[in-house]
Design a protein around this motif. Structure first.
Motif, mmCIF file in Angstrom:
data_model
loop_
_atom_site.group_PDB
_atom_site.id
_atom_site.type_symbol
_atom_site.label_atom_id
_atom_site.label_comp_id
_atom_site.label_asym_id
_atom_site.label_seq_id
_atom_site.Cartn_x
_atom_site.Cartn_y
_atom_site.Cartn_z
ATOM 1 N N PRO A 188 -4.705 -4.972 19.495
ATOM 2 C CA PRO A 188 -4.772 -6.157 18.612
ATOM 3 C C PRO A 188 -3.557 -6.745 18.498
ATOM 4 O O PRO A 188 -2.459 -6.240 18.684
ATOM 5 C CB PRO A 188 -5.209 -5.277 17.212
ATOM 6 C CG PRO A 188 -5.659 -3.917 17.750
ATOM 7 C CD PRO A 188 -5.026 -3.574 19.020
ATOM 8 N N ASP A 189 -3.615 -8.062 17.993
ATOM 9 C CA ASP A 189 -2.460 -8.816 17.628
ATOM 10 C C ASP A 189 -1.841 -8.520 16.326
ATOM 11 O O ASP A 189 -2.360 -8.855 15.286
ATOM 12 C CB ASP A 189 -2.717 -10.386 17.866
ATOM 13 C CG ASP A 189 -1.448 -11.221 17.631
ATOM 14 O OD1 ASP A 189 -0.507 -10.615 17.460
ATOM 15 O OD2 ASP A 189 -1.774 -12.494 17.831
ATOM 16 N N CYS A 190 -0.549 -7.739 16.418
ATOM 17 C CA CYS A 190 -0.122 -7.114 15.275
ATOM 18 C C CYS A 190 1.332 -8.272 14.868
ATOM 19 O O CYS A 190 1.656 -8.104 13.994
ATOM 20 C CB CYS A 190 0.479 -5.945 15.309
ATOM 21 S SG CYS A 190 1.802 -5.571 16.830
ATOM 22 N N SER A 191 1.459 -9.238 15.764
ATOM 23 C CA SER A 191 2.374 -10.192 15.658
ATOM 24 C C SER A 191 2.427 -10.766 14.036
ATOM 25 O O SER A 191 3.406 -10.981 13.677
ATOM 26 C CB SER A 191 2.472 -10.967 16.511
ATOM 27 O OG SER A 191 1.674 -11.944 16.860
ATOM 28 N N THR A 192 1.288 -11.155 13.532
ATOM 29 C CA THR A 192 1.136 -11.949 12.335
ATOM 30 C C THR A 192 1.803 -11.142 11.288
ATOM 31 O O THR A 192 2.557 -11.269 10.183
ATOM 32 C CB THR A 192 -0.288 -12.290 12.033
ATOM 33 O OG1 THR A 192 -0.814 -12.980 13.109
ATOM 34 C CG2 THR A 192 -0.260 -12.930 10.557
ATOM 35 N N ARG A 193 1.486 -9.749 11.423
ATOM 36 C CA ARG A 193 1.783 -8.709 10.409
ATOM 37 C C ARG A 193 3.498 -8.419 10.401
ATOM 38 O O ARG A 193 4.017 -8.126 9.490
ATOM 39 C CB ARG A 193 0.956 -7.528 10.280
ATOM 40 C CG ARG A 193 -0.475 -7.915 9.741
ATOM 41 C CD ARG A 193 -1.576 -6.598 9.626
ATOM 42 N NE ARG A 193 -1.738 -6.014 11.082
ATOM 43 C CZ ARG A 193 -2.962 -6.855 11.763
ATOM 44 N NH1 ARG A 193 -3.710 -7.817 11.364
ATOM 45 N NH2 ARG A 193 -3.353 -6.187 13.009
ATOM 46 N N VAL A 194 3.711 -8.335 11.607
ATOM 47 C CA VAL A 194 5.205 -7.897 11.871
ATOM 48 C C VAL A 194 5.952 -9.126 11.261
ATOM 49 O O VAL A 194 7.174 -8.977 10.906
ATOM 50 C CB VAL A 194 5.412 -7.763 13.328
ATOM 51 C CG1 VAL A 194 6.938 -7.488 13.410
ATOM 52 C CG2 VAL A 194 4.864 -6.254 13.622
ATOM 53 N N THR A 195 5.411 -10.288 11.687
ATOM 54 C CA THR A 195 6.146 -11.630 11.146
ATOM 55 C C THR A 195 6.288 -11.731 9.578
ATOM 56 O O THR A 195 7.322 -11.831 9.094
ATOM 57 C CB THR A 195 5.524 -12.884 11.577
ATOM 58 O OG1 THR A 195 5.658 -12.843 13.209
ATOM 59 C CG2 THR A 195 6.080 -14.106 11.225
ATOM 60 N N GLN A 196 5.144 -11.331 9.035
ATOM 61 C CA GLN A 196 5.195 -11.054 7.668
ATOM 62 C C GLN A 196 6.196 -10.283 7.014
ATOM 63 O O GLN A 196 6.930 -10.450 6.270
ATOM 64 C CB GLN A 196 3.829 -10.831 7.139
ATOM 65 C CG GLN A 196 3.657 -11.079 5.514
ATOM 66 C CD GLN A 196 2.338 -10.558 5.177
ATOM 67 O OE1 GLN A 196 1.458 -10.260 5.807
ATOM 68 N NE2 GLN A 196 2.104 -10.522 3.820
ATOM 69 N N ILE A 197 6.366 -9.174 7.788
ATOM 70 C CA ILE A 197 7.375 -8.138 7.306
ATOM 71 C C ILE A 197 8.745 -8.556 7.446
ATOM 72 O O ILE A 197 9.566 -8.578 6.519
ATOM 73 C CB ILE A 197 7.195 -6.860 8.073
ATOM 74 C CG1 ILE A 197 5.694 -6.040 7.812
ATOM 75 C CG2 ILE A 197 8.309 -5.798 8.046
ATOM 76 C CD1 ILE A 197 5.512 -5.033 8.881
ATOM 77 N N ILE A 198 8.907 -9.339 8.539
ATOM 78 C CA ILE A 198 10.446 -9.856 8.966
ATOM 79 C C ILE A 198 10.548 -10.884 7.792
ATOM 80 O O ILE A 198 11.890 -10.810 7.211
ATOM 81 C CB ILE A 198 10.266 -10.393 10.261
ATOM 82 C CG1 ILE A 198 10.090 -9.451 11.223
ATOM 83 C CG2 ILE A 198 11.444 -11.375 10.553
ATOM 84 C CD1 ILE A 198 9.907 -9.815 12.710
ATOM 85 N N GLU A 199 9.747 -11.791 7.476
ATOM 86 C CA GLU A 199 9.888 -12.734 6.393
ATOM 87 C C GLU A 199 10.095 -12.174 5.030
ATOM 88 O O GLU A 199 10.947 -12.553 4.366
ATOM 89 C CB GLU A 199 8.721 -13.769 6.548
ATOM 90 C CG GLU A 199 8.871 -14.701 7.706
ATOM 91 C CD GLU A 199 7.517 -15.417 7.835
ATOM 92 O OE1 GLU A 199 6.551 -15.379 6.849
ATOM 93 O OE2 GLU A 199 7.434 -16.250 8.723
ATOM 94 N N VAL A 200 9.139 -11.425 4.644
ATOM 95 C CA VAL A 200 9.442 -10.749 3.178
ATOM 96 C C VAL A 200 10.674 -10.040 3.084
ATOM 97 O O VAL A 200 11.215 -10.143 2.072
ATOM 98 C CB VAL A 200 7.910 -9.895 2.931
ATOM 99 C CG1 VAL A 200 8.416 -9.064 1.834
ATOM 100 C CG2 VAL A 200 6.890 -10.681 2.896
#
Length: 89
Positions: A3-15
């Protein structure tokens, strides 16, 4: 295919304001490559796991979008009704 986890990893990086932190960039790159159909890369998977561990993130949520384990874990951590910090978290 993973599954594409890049959206959630991006969110972690931003937060967490991780910006160009190397481990964060490696984890995001791994997710993006896997979502594009590239074969599993053991070193990339190890870095993704390391990223999750270093920043206290749930692999279940990162990989599958499943928040249930995180909700249960946070609920179990030293619950003190009188502590305002716990009530906010």
């Amino acid at each position: 295919m993973m599954p594409d986890c890049s959206t959630r990893v991006t969110q972690i990086i931003e937060v967490l304001h991780l910006g160009d932190e190397p481990l964060a960039c490696t984890a995001l790159d791994h997710c993006q490559r896997r979502a594009a159909g590239e074969p599993a890369d053991e070193a990339g998977e190890d870095r993704l796991i390391e990223f999750a561990a270093n920043y206290g993130q749930s692999l279940d949520w990162m990989m599958l979008g499943d928040l249930d384990p995180t909700i249960r874990r946070l609920s179990a951590i030293g619950h003190d009704d009188g502590d305002p910090a716990v009530m906010v978290a």
